[in-house]
Design a protein around this motif. Structure first.
Motif, PDB file in Angstrom:
ATOM      1  N   GLY A   1      -2.597  19.781  -6.597  1.00  0.00           N
ATOM      2  CA  GLY A   1      -3.683  19.262  -7.417  1.00  0.00           C
ATOM      3  C   GLY A   1      -4.751  18.579  -6.590  1.00  0.00           C
ATOM      4  O   GLY A   1      -4.757  18.644  -5.358  1.00  0.00           O
ATOM      5  N   SER A   2      -5.664  17.924  -7.299  1.00  0.00           N
ATOM      6  CA  SER A   2      -6.829  17.305  -6.654  1.00  0.00           C
ATOM      7  C   SER A   2      -6.869  15.796  -6.842  1.00  0.00           C
ATOM      8  O   SER A   2      -7.903  15.176  -6.645  1.00  0.00           O
ATOM      9  CB  SER A   2      -8.111  17.921  -7.207  1.00  0.00           C
ATOM     10  OG  SER A   2      -8.192  17.693  -8.607  1.00  0.00           O
ATOM     11  N   GLU A   3      -5.765  15.221  -7.212  1.00  0.00           N
ATOM     12  CA  GLU A   3      -5.725  13.771  -7.456  1.00  0.00           C
ATOM     13  C   GLU A   3      -6.025  12.967  -6.198  1.00  0.00           C
ATOM     14  O   GLU A   3      -5.557  13.293  -5.111  1.00  0.00           O
ATOM     15  CB  GLU A   3      -4.350  13.355  -7.977  1.00  0.00           C
ATOM     16  CG  GLU A   3      -4.117  13.650  -9.420  1.00  0.00           C
ATOM     17  CD  GLU A   3      -4.875  12.729 -10.343  1.00  0.00           C
ATOM     18  OE1 GLU A   3      -5.129  11.560 -10.007  1.00  0.00           O
ATOM     19  OE2 GLU A   3      -5.224  13.203 -11.437  1.00  0.00           O
ATOM     20  N   HIS A   4      -6.772  11.927  -6.370  1.00  0.00           N
ATOM     21  CA  HIS A   4      -6.936  10.922  -5.321  1.00  0.00           C
ATOM     22  C   HIS A   4      -6.447   9.578  -5.853  1.00  0.00           C
ATOM     23  O   HIS A   4      -5.758   8.847  -5.166  1.00  0.00           O
ATOM     24  CB  HIS A   4      -8.390  10.809  -4.856  1.00  0.00           C
ATOM     25  CG  HIS A   4      -8.575   9.754  -3.814  1.00  0.00           C
ATOM     26  ND1 HIS A   4      -8.174   9.948  -2.504  1.00  0.00           N
ATOM     27  CD2 HIS A   4      -9.065   8.500  -3.886  1.00  0.00           C
ATOM     28  CE1 HIS A   4      -8.425   8.841  -1.807  1.00  0.00           C
ATOM     29  NE2 HIS A   4      -8.968   7.957  -2.627  1.00  0.00           N
ATOM     30  N   GLU A   5      -6.805   9.279  -7.088  1.00  0.00           N
ATOM     31  CA  GLU A   5      -6.444   7.989  -7.679  1.00  0.00           C
ATOM     32  C   GLU A   5      -5.081   8.004  -8.354  1.00  0.00           C
ATOM     33  O   GLU A   5      -4.527   6.950  -8.646  1.00  0.00           O
ATOM     34  CB  GLU A   5      -7.532   7.557  -8.665  1.00  0.00           C
ATOM     35  CG  GLU A   5      -8.847   7.297  -7.965  1.00  0.00           C
ATOM     36  CD  GLU A   5      -9.973   6.915  -8.912  1.00  0.00           C
ATOM     37  OE1 GLU A   5      -9.824   7.085 -10.146  1.00  0.00           O
ATOM     38  OE2 GLU A   5     -11.003   6.448  -8.409  1.00  0.00           O
ATOM     39  N   PHE A   6      -4.530   9.155  -8.630  1.00  0.00           N
ATOM     40  CA  PHE A   6      -3.222   9.299  -9.284  1.00  0.00           C
ATOM     41  C   PHE A   6      -3.161   8.466 -10.568  1.00  0.00           C
ATOM     42  O   PHE A   6      -2.236   7.696 -10.797  1.00  0.00           O
ATOM     43  CB  PHE A   6      -2.093   8.951  -8.310  1.00  0.00           C
ATOM     44  CG  PHE A   6      -2.002   9.917  -7.171  1.00  0.00           C
ATOM     45  CD1 PHE A   6      -1.354  11.129  -7.323  1.00  0.00           C
ATOM     46  CD2 PHE A   6      -2.611   9.636  -5.953  1.00  0.00           C
ATOM     47  CE1 PHE A   6      -1.299  12.050  -6.277  1.00  0.00           C
ATOM     48  CE2 PHE A   6      -2.564  10.550  -4.896  1.00  0.00           C
ATOM     49  CZ  PHE A   6      -1.905  11.747  -5.061  1.00  0.00           C
ATOM     50  N   GLY A   7      -4.193   8.655 -11.385  1.00  0.00           N
ATOM     51  CA  GLY A   7      -4.303   7.913 -12.633  1.00  0.00           C
ATOM     52  C   GLY A   7      -3.177   8.176 -13.617  1.00  0.00           C
ATOM     53  O   GLY A   7      -2.893   7.341 -14.472  1.00  0.00           O
ATOM     54  N   ASN A   8      -2.518   9.339 -13.503  1.00  0.00           N
ATOM     55  CA  ASN A   8      -1.384   9.638 -14.378  1.00  0.00           C
ATOM     56  C   ASN A   8      -0.058   9.311 -13.721  1.00  0.00           C
ATOM     57  O   ASN A   8       0.998   9.692 -14.225  1.00  0.00           O
ATOM     58  CB  ASN A   8      -1.418  11.114 -14.800  1.00  0.00           C
ATOM     59  CG  ASN A   8      -2.604  11.413 -15.686  1.00  0.00           C
ATOM     60  OD1 ASN A   8      -2.959  10.616 -16.541  1.00  0.00           O
ATOM     61  ND2 ASN A   8      -3.243  12.541 -15.468  1.00  0.00           N
ATOM     62  N   GLY A   9      -0.116   8.639 -12.587  1.00  0.00           N
ATOM     63  CA  GLY A   9       1.105   8.217 -11.914  1.00  0.00           C
ATOM     64  C   GLY A   9       1.458   9.092 -10.726  1.00  0.00           C
ATOM     65  O   GLY A   9       0.824  10.108 -10.461  1.00  0.00           O
ATOM     66  N   LEU A  10       2.485   8.675 -10.039  1.00  0.00           N
ATOM     67  CA  LEU A  10       2.987   9.373  -8.859  1.00  0.00           C
ATOM     68  C   LEU A  10       4.512   9.285  -8.892  1.00  0.00           C
ATOM     69  O   LEU A  10       5.125   8.480  -8.201  1.00  0.00           O
ATOM     70  CB  LEU A  10       2.393   8.736  -7.597  1.00  0.00           C
ATOM     71  CG  LEU A  10       2.573   9.431  -6.262  1.00  0.00           C
ATOM     72  CD1 LEU A  10       2.176  10.898  -6.312  1.00  0.00           C
ATOM     73  CD2 LEU A  10       1.761   8.712  -5.184  1.00  0.00           C
ATOM     74  N   PRO A  11       5.152  10.119  -9.748  1.00  0.00           N
ATOM     75  CA  PRO A  11       6.603  10.047  -9.925  1.00  0.00           C
ATOM     76  C   PRO A  11       7.387  10.214  -8.624  1.00  0.00           C
ATOM     77  O   PRO A  11       8.437   9.593  -8.439  1.00  0.00           O
ATOM     78  CB  PRO A  11       6.917  11.183 -10.898  1.00  0.00           C
ATOM     79  CG  PRO A  11       5.631  11.538 -11.540  1.00  0.00           C
ATOM     80  CD  PRO A  11       4.536  11.134 -10.605  1.00  0.00           C
ATOM     81  N   GLU A  12       6.859  11.045  -7.707  1.00  0.00           N
ATOM     82  CA  GLU A  12       7.544  11.238  -6.428  1.00  0.00           C
ATOM     83  C   GLU A  12       7.683   9.910  -5.685  1.00  0.00           C
ATOM     84  O   GLU A  12       8.725   9.627  -5.081  1.00  0.00           O
ATOM     85  CB  GLU A  12       6.770  12.236  -5.545  1.00  0.00           C
ATOM     86  CG  GLU A  12       6.649  13.628  -6.134  1.00  0.00           C
ATOM     87  CD  GLU A  12       5.424  13.831  -7.038  1.00  0.00           C
ATOM     88  OE1 GLU A  12       5.116  14.987  -7.320  1.00  0.00           O
ATOM     89  OE2 GLU A  12       4.797  12.830  -7.456  1.00  0.00           O
ATOM     90  N   MET A  13       6.644   9.095  -5.736  1.00  0.00           N
ATOM     91  CA  MET A  13       6.697   7.801  -5.049  1.00  0.00           C
ATOM     92  C   MET A  13       7.678   6.853  -5.743  1.00  0.00           C
ATOM     93  O   MET A  13       8.425   6.133  -5.075  1.00  0.00           O
ATOM     94  CB  MET A  13       5.320   7.161  -4.960  1.00  0.00           C
ATOM     95  CG  MET A  13       5.341   5.863  -4.150  1.00  0.00           C
ATOM     96  SD  MET A  13       3.728   5.124  -3.945  1.00  0.00           S
ATOM     97  CE  MET A  13       3.417   4.541  -5.613  1.00  0.00           C
ATOM     98  N   VAL A  14       7.689   6.849  -7.051  1.00  0.00           N
ATOM     99  CA  VAL A  14       8.625   5.987  -7.775  1.00  0.00           C
ATOM    100  C   VAL A  14      10.061   6.359  -7.402  1.00  0.00           C
ATOM    101  O   VAL A  14      10.890   5.481  -7.138  1.00  0.00           O
ATOM    102  CB  VAL A  14       8.397   6.060  -9.301  1.00  0.00           C
ATOM    103  CG1 VAL A  14       9.505   5.342 -10.053  1.00  0.00           C
ATOM    104  CG2 VAL A  14       7.046   5.466  -9.661  1.00  0.00           C
ATOM    105  N   SER A  15      10.343   7.654  -7.352  1.00  0.00           N
ATOM    106  CA  SER A  15      11.687   8.093  -6.945  1.00  0.00           C
ATOM    107  C   SER A  15      12.011   7.623  -5.535  1.00  0.00           C
ATOM    108  O   SER A  15      13.132   7.178  -5.262  1.00  0.00           O
ATOM    109  CB  SER A  15      11.797   9.617  -7.008  1.00  0.00           C
ATOM    110  OG  SER A  15      11.727  10.054  -8.334  1.00  0.00           O
ATOM    111  N   ASP A  16      11.038   7.703  -4.636  1.00  0.00           N
ATOM    112  CA  ASP A  16      11.266   7.264  -3.262  1.00  0.00           C
ATOM    113  C   ASP A  16      11.476   5.750  -3.179  1.00  0.00           C
ATOM    114  O   ASP A  16      12.342   5.274  -2.440  1.00  0.00           O
ATOM    115  CB  ASP A  16      10.097   7.693  -2.366  1.00  0.00           C
ATOM    116  CG  ASP A  16      10.018   9.200  -2.170  1.00  0.00           C
ATOM    117  OD1 ASP A  16      11.063   9.881  -2.288  1.00  0.00           O
ATOM    118  OD2 ASP A  16       8.908   9.699  -1.904  1.00  0.00           O
TER     119      ASP A  16
END
Length: 191
Positions: free
Chosen positions: A163-178
């Motif tokens: 995707g083209s996200e920079h701000e990750f306004g809908n979240g970043l589930p991969e980071m939460v898992s990490d």
């Protein structure tokens, strides 16, 4: 005792629905009560200067304290790396999470005050886990910046996000898992 997460936001407006604010709100919502998330306001985010941001980060990392998880977004990520490689850090960092970090010094990204020293990596404090996140079609920071950091951090976990996200306004589930994997917590619903 709650795990402390320090989030250093991006440059630009930081009001509701601007800059890193949606990502911070997502993290507040999704992380359970086992975490304490702090996101201090950086000085003049619409006209950021390294020296001012350095002083703000010093107030967080230059004084003794317990372990923390450090998350930084965009300009905040590059400033955190510069700070950690040039200034004293009196906190133990259990994980460093860098999101859409610009690599200053590349053509078109030549703002001297943000450029890292060539030998910055060995000057960092010991950090057991480093994670890098970047959208393949990031609308602000080109994906190639991730490759430069990946070369500097061969031990890091690299997350290439579609995707083209920079701000990750809908979240970043991969980071939460990490993040939760560091402490063995499990978050059931990441969306």
């Amino acid at each position: 005792m709650k795990k402390e997460i320090l989030f250093i936001h991006s440059a630009g407006p930081q009001g509701p629905d601007e800059g890193s604010s949606k990502l911070v709100a997502y993290l507040h919502t999704i992380l359970d009560a086992a975490y304490q998330l702090r996101c201090p306001a950086m000085p003049e985010p619409e006209n950021p200067r390294y020296e001012a941001w350095k002083e703000a980060i010093y107030r967080e990392l230059g004084v003794p304290g317990g372990e923390l998880i450090l998350v930084a977004h965009s300009l905040g990520a590059s400033v955190v790396l510069k700070y950690l490689s040039e200034e004293p850090c009196k906190r133990s960092i259990t994980g460093l999470f860098l999101i859409a970090a610009p690599y200053w010094g590349k053509k078109g990204w030549e703002i001297d005050e943000f450029v890292l020293r060539e030998d910055f990596v060995p000057k960092l404090p010991p950090i057991p886990k480093i994670f890098l996140y970047h959208s393949r079609d990031d609308e602000w920071v080109p994906f190639g910046h991730l490759a430069r950091y990946a070369k500097k951090f061969p031990q890091a976990t690299i997350r290439k996000i579609n995707g083209s996200e920079h701000e990750f306004g809908n979240g970043l589930p991969e980071m939460v898992s990490d993040i939760t994997s560091l402490s063995g917590h499990v978050i059931m619903n990441l969306n």
